[in-house]
Scaffold this active site. Structure first.
Site, PDB file in Angstrom:
ATOM      1  N   ARG A   1      28.736  37.693  43.838  1.00 30.25           N
ATOM      2  CA  ARG A   1      29.799  36.956  43.130  1.00 30.25           C
ATOM      3  C   ARG A   1      30.770  37.944  42.493  1.00 30.25           C
ATOM      4  NH1 ARG A   1      27.663  32.111  39.416  1.00 30.25           N
ATOM      5  NH2 ARG A   1      29.809  31.440  39.436  1.00 30.25           N
ATOM      6  N   PRO A   2      31.685  38.483  43.297  1.00 35.35           N
ATOM      7  CA  PRO A   2      32.615  39.475  42.751  1.00 35.35           C
ATOM      8  C   PRO A   2      33.680  38.828  41.858  1.00 35.35           C
ATOM      9  CG  PRO A   2      33.134  39.009  45.044  1.00 35.35           C
ATOM     10  CD  PRO A   2      31.944  38.164  44.702  1.00 35.35           C
TER      11      PRO A   2
ATOM     12  N   ARG B   1      21.114  24.506  30.804  1.00 39.18           N
ATOM     13  CA  ARG B   1      22.455  25.076  30.828  1.00 39.18           C
ATOM     14  C   ARG B   1      23.480  24.029  31.234  1.00 39.18           C
ATOM     15  NH1 ARG B   1      23.105  29.481  34.740  1.00 39.18           N
ATOM     16  NH2 ARG B   1      25.185  29.037  34.001  1.00 39.18           N
TER      17      ARG B   1
ATOM     18  N   ASP C   1      36.876  40.308  42.037  1.00 42.11           N
ATOM     19  CA  ASP C   1      38.070  40.994  42.543  1.00 42.11           C
ATOM     20  C   ASP C   1      39.320  40.104  42.505  1.00 42.11           C
ATOM     21  OD1 ASP C   1      36.622  39.515  44.496  1.00 42.11           O
ATOM     22  OD2 ASP C   1      37.858  40.390  46.076  1.00 42.11           O
ATOM     23  N   LEU C   2      39.140  38.812  42.780  1.00 40.23           N
ATOM     24  CA  LEU C   2      40.319  37.935  42.811  1.00 40.23           C
ATOM     25  C   LEU C   2      40.875  37.695  41.400  1.00 40.23           C
ATOM     26  CD1 LEU C   2      39.071  35.375  45.494  1.00 40.23           C
ATOM     27  CD2 LEU C   2      40.812  37.146  45.821  1.00 40.23           C
TER      28      LEU C   2
ATOM     29  N   ARG D   1      27.999  33.958  33.347  1.00 41.21           N
ATOM     30  CA  ARG D   1      29.115  34.549  34.102  1.00 41.21           C
ATOM     31  C   ARG D   1      30.458  33.939  33.742  1.00 41.21           C
ATOM     32  NH1 ARG D   1      28.493  37.685  38.573  1.00 41.21           N
ATOM     33  NH2 ARG D   1      30.573  37.092  39.214  1.00 41.21           N
TER      34      ARG D   1
ATOM     35  N   CYS E   1      23.862  37.920  40.302  1.00 40.96           N
ATOM     36  CA  CYS E   1      23.731  36.478  40.139  1.00 40.96           C
ATOM     37  C   CYS E   1      22.822  35.942  41.235  1.00 40.96           C
ATOM     38  CB  CYS E   1      25.116  35.856  40.236  1.00 40.96           C
ATOM     39  SG  CYS E   1      25.094  34.086  40.337  1.00 40.96           S
TER      40      CYS E   1
ATOM     41  N   LYS F   1      30.806  20.045  32.294  1.00 38.87           N
ATOM     42  CA  LYS F   1      30.564  21.411  31.793  1.00 38.87           C
ATOM     43  C   LYS F   1      31.619  22.371  32.326  1.00 38.87           C
ATOM     44  CE  LYS F   1      27.486  24.049  34.186  1.00 38.87           C
ATOM     45  NZ  LYS F   1      28.060  25.335  34.662  1.00 38.87           N
ATOM     46  N   ASN F   2      31.897  22.278  33.634  1.00 40.62           N
ATOM     47  CA  ASN F   2      32.780  23.270  34.241  1.00 40.62           C
ATOM     48  C   ASN F   2      34.258  23.038  33.921  1.00 40.62           C
ATOM     49  OD1 ASN F   2      30.550  24.529  35.184  1.00 40.62           O
ATOM     50  ND2 ASN F   2      30.778  23.896  37.330  1.00 40.62           N
TER      51      ASN F   2
ATOM     52  N   ASP G   1      27.806  22.761  44.337  1.00 42.27           N
ATOM     53  CA  ASP G   1      26.943  22.414  43.201  1.00 42.27           C
ATOM     54  C   ASP G   1      26.115  21.150  43.440  1.00 42.27           C
ATOM     55  OD1 ASP G   1      27.803  24.650  41.880  1.00 42.27           O
ATOM     56  OD2 ASP G   1      29.295  23.614  40.664  1.00 42.27           O
TER      57      ASP G   1
HETATM   58  N1  EPU Z   1      34.884  34.950  44.908  1.00 45.26           N
HETATM   59  C1  EPU Z   1      35.346  36.172  45.317  1.00 45.26           C
HETATM   60  N2  EPU Z   1      36.052  36.923  44.418  1.00 45.26           N
HETATM   61  C2  EPU Z   1      36.310  36.498  43.155  1.00 45.26           C
HETATM   62  C3  EPU Z   1      35.848  35.236  42.752  1.00 45.26           C
HETATM   63  C4  EPU Z   1      35.129  34.478  43.659  1.00 45.26           C
HETATM   64  O1  EPU Z   1      35.131  36.581  46.446  1.00 45.26           O
HETATM   65  O2  EPU Z   1      36.967  37.238  42.404  1.00 45.26           O
HETATM   66  C5  EPU Z   1      34.102  34.122  45.846  1.00 45.26           C
HETATM   67  C6  EPU Z   1      32.718  33.783  45.323  1.00 45.26           C
HETATM   68  O3  EPU Z   1      31.791  34.818  45.556  1.00 45.26           O
HETATM   69  C7  EPU Z   1      32.419  32.497  46.077  1.00 45.26           C
HETATM   70  C8  EPU Z   1      33.781  31.815  46.164  1.00 45.26           C
HETATM   71  O4  EPU Z   1      34.739  32.869  45.976  1.00 45.26           O
HETATM   72  O5  EPU Z   1      31.994  32.801  47.383  1.00 45.26           O
HETATM   73  C9  EPU Z   1      34.031  30.734  45.143  1.00 45.26           C
HETATM   74  O6  EPU Z   1      33.730  31.204  43.847  1.00 45.26           O
HETATM   75  P1  EPU Z   1      34.501  30.694  42.564  1.00 45.26           P
HETATM   76  O7  EPU Z   1      35.229  31.836  41.944  1.00 45.26           O
HETATM   77  O8  EPU Z   1      35.304  29.479  42.886  1.00 45.26           O
HETATM   78  O9  EPU Z   1      33.286  30.295  41.595  1.00 45.26           O
HETATM   79  P2  EPU Z   1      33.338  30.352  40.022  1.00 45.26           P
HETATM   80  O10 EPU Z   1      34.674  29.991  39.576  1.00 45.26           O
HETATM   81  O11 EPU Z   1      32.756  31.633  39.544  1.00 45.26           O
HETATM   82  C10 EPU Z   1      32.743  27.852  39.604  1.00 45.26           C
HETATM   83  C11 EPU Z   1      31.648  27.060  38.945  1.00 45.26           C
HETATM   84  C12 EPU Z   1      30.374  27.147  39.771  1.00 45.26           C
HETATM   85  C13 EPU Z   1      30.681  26.608  41.169  1.00 45.26           C
HETATM   86  C14 EPU Z   1      31.843  27.398  41.786  1.00 45.26           C
HETATM   87  C15 EPU Z   1      32.271  26.875  43.141  1.00 45.26           C
HETATM   88  C16 EPU Z   1      32.151  27.152  36.588  1.00 45.26           C
HETATM   89  C17 EPU Z   1      31.753  27.592  35.236  1.00 45.26           C
HETATM   90  N3  EPU Z   1      31.399  27.567  37.611  1.00 45.26           N
HETATM   91  O12 EPU Z   1      32.300  29.193  39.635  1.00 45.26           O
HETATM   92  O13 EPU Z   1      29.436  26.267  39.130  1.00 45.26           O
HETATM   93  O14 EPU Z   1      29.533  26.711  41.985  1.00 45.26           O
HETATM   94  O15 EPU Z   1      32.992  27.336  40.907  1.00 45.26           O
HETATM   95  O16 EPU Z   1      32.667  25.555  43.043  1.00 45.26           O
HETATM   96  O17 EPU Z   1      33.104  26.429  36.739  1.00 45.26           O
HETATM   97  C18 EPU Z   1      27.324  25.495  38.429  1.00 45.26           C
HETATM   98  O18 EPU Z   1      27.918  24.716  37.673  1.00 45.26           O
HETATM   99  O19 EPU Z   1      26.089  25.417  38.667  1.00 45.26           O
HETATM  100  C19 EPU Z   1      28.097  26.558  39.091  1.00 45.26           C
HETATM  101  C20 EPU Z   1      27.531  27.629  39.624  1.00 45.26           C
END
Ligand code: EPU
Length: 423
Positions: free
Chosen positions: A122-123, A401, A125-126, A93, A117, A22-23, A309
């Site tokens: 879950r910001p 999902r 900002d990056l 998201r 969330c 999925k991801n 996950d």
């Molecule tokens: N973070 C920031 N700023 C940002 C983005 C992220 O501080 O701008 C922080 C997050 O709050 C978190 C960390 O960085 O503490 C990692 O977050 P990441 O951005 O890597 O997560 P994501 O890309 O939003 C994906 C998966 C999630 C999985 C995470 C971590 C998808 C669609 N989602 O989310 O999957 O938990 O990576 O591996 O790829 C799930 O499938 O159940 C799921 C939640």
């Protein structure tokens, strides 16, 4: 609302075919926004999140059609749309990942700012820092992020307090591929799902180097052309079924997997006492004489570390282990909603900051529980499979999902599990 009812204690045996990731699929679908001509994707799982992404893309002028053989064809047919509305984005998201590609191909992108969330803070900002670093002008107004300007490339550092960002890296990569210059992403996410996206983009004509490493170098090109692609197997789904096999000491094999993507999980499962026979594209759980699980500590980390996950599912397993395990969340320190629900089944779990301390027990008894998120619901189903009596898992829309046909896959290996539809 539907419930999933599990009657625990059944013996499991057989094989489970693992679906596409999925991801990995979600950002690849979003990449249809930067590609000209049709894309044919194989191994895309039929899930609610995929349907949601197709709906968002439809609102942005991308048509998607499931083919008779299960593949998914996508093509951007109307490139004038540039706004992803709140009502669609709030369903998922991950839809924020349309921002980068839409900006790169259409010059402007407007996407609803993601809300709260259950996994905690879950910001984004990056994502915004990365896009700004390669030329974006960013305005946040009325709950929307608008990105404009032209993609010129640059050097950006993309790690935050919790490490690299998976979808943040994907967002920047999908913009940079059509940039006027070269982009260097330092501290890029290493997840196989990001690598799959990059390989897919290269197959469409992009120039991305360093795939799978912390430094991605992306030389912008004029256009990308559609291609055929097969999405990688879902390592999280595979690890979920292996945890299930481990909990029941069951002869279960997961097929269509990529064991190289699962090194940290396999390490922890083996530390917990599982005897795993690892093949090139399958992993078999070989029942042990004692059938006992050993308490095992785990810390979640960005890839190649242990995935967040799988934390809930591993916790469900440790609830049955002999001894005390400590599970520490370094990616989403608040991702422990399932701990209280597991306690309703008799689990002994204590929270200390970003850690959960689990004292193993042999006696779990079924109860109604509430799923809080996708992986939490998988953890609750696993616990239900070993609990006495029956467990009803509510809010099952979470599981739809991200787990393709979970009841059918579990029934096929002997589980007593059914969906009860509320009328
Ligand atoms: N973070 C920031 N700023 C940002 C983005 C992220 O501080 O701008 C922080 C997050 O709050 C978190 C960390 O960085 O503490 C990692 O977050 P990441 O951005 O890597 O997560 P994501 O890309 O939003 C994906 C998966 C999630 C999985 C995470 C971590 C998808 C669609 N989602 O989310 O999957 O938990 O990576 O591996 O790829 C799930 O499938 O159940 C799921 C939640």
């Amino acid at each position: 609302m539907d419930r999933i009812r599990i009657r625990g204690g059944r013996e499991l045996r057989g094989s489970v075919a693992i679906s596409g990731s999925k991801n990995a699929a979600l950002p690849i679908l979003a990449a249809a926004l930067v590609v000209d001509g049709p894309i044919l994707l194989r191994n895309v799982p039929r899930l609610k999140d995929i349907d949601n992404m197709c709906r968002i893309l439809a609102s942005l002028g991308v048509r998607s059609d499931w083919q008779a053989d299960g593949s998914l064809e996508l093509e951007a047919v109307d490139k004038t749309q540039y706004c992803a509305p709140y009502d669609l984005v709030r369903t998922m998201r991950a839809s924020f990942v349309v921002l980068g590609p839409m900006w790169a191909r259409r010059g402007v992108a407007r996407v609803s700012y993601p809300g709260g969330c259950v996994l905690g803070h879950r910001p984004v900002d990056l994502h915004l820092k990365g896009l700004r670093g390669i030329g974006a002008r960013i305005d946040v107004e009325d709950g929307y992020v608008t990105v404009s300007g032209s993609v010129r490339g640059g050097t950006i550092y993309l790690a935050g307090n919790y490490g690299s960002t998976v979808l943040g890296t994907a967002n920047v990569v999908m913009a940079a591929v059509l940039g006027k210059g070269t982009t260097y992403i330092e501290s890029a996410a290493l997840e196989p799902e990001v690598a799959d996206l990059c390989h897919f983009l290269n197959a469409c004509g992009a120039h991305i180097q360093g795939i799978g490493s912390h430094l991605l170098t992306i030389e912008g090109v004029e256009t990308l052309t559609g291609c055929e692609w097969s999405v990688i197997p879902d390592r999280i789904e595979a690890a979920t079924y292996l945890s299930c096999a481990g909990m029941l000491n069951a002869p279960v094999v997961v097929e269509n997997v990529e064991p190289r993507h699962m090194i940290a999980v396999l390490d922890r499962l083996q530390a917990a006492g599982l005897d795993l026979d690892v093949g090139t594209d399958s992993i078999r759980n070989v029942p042990t004489a004692s059938g006992k699980l050993v308490a095992t500590d785990v810390t979640t980390l960005p890839y190649p570390g242990f995935p967040t996950d799988i934390q809930a599912q591993f916790m469900a397993m440790m609830v049955r282990a002999s001894g005390v395990s400590v599970i520490t969340e370094k990616v989403y320190p608040e991702r422990f909603m399932h701990a209280n629900e597991l306690a309703r089944l008799g689990a002994r779990i204590r929270r200390e900051g970003p850690s959960a301390i689990i004292e193993g027990t042999d006696s779990l008894s079924g109860a109604p529980v509430m799923a809080s998120d996708l992986r939490a619901s998988a953890g609750l189903i696993l616990a239900g499979l070993v609990a006495d009596g029956h467990t009803d898992v509510r809010r099952v829309y979470h599981i739809d999902r991200g787990y393709e046909r979970i009841e059918q896959k579990l029934q096929a290996i002997g589980a007593d599990i059914e969906r009860i539809r509320d009328t």
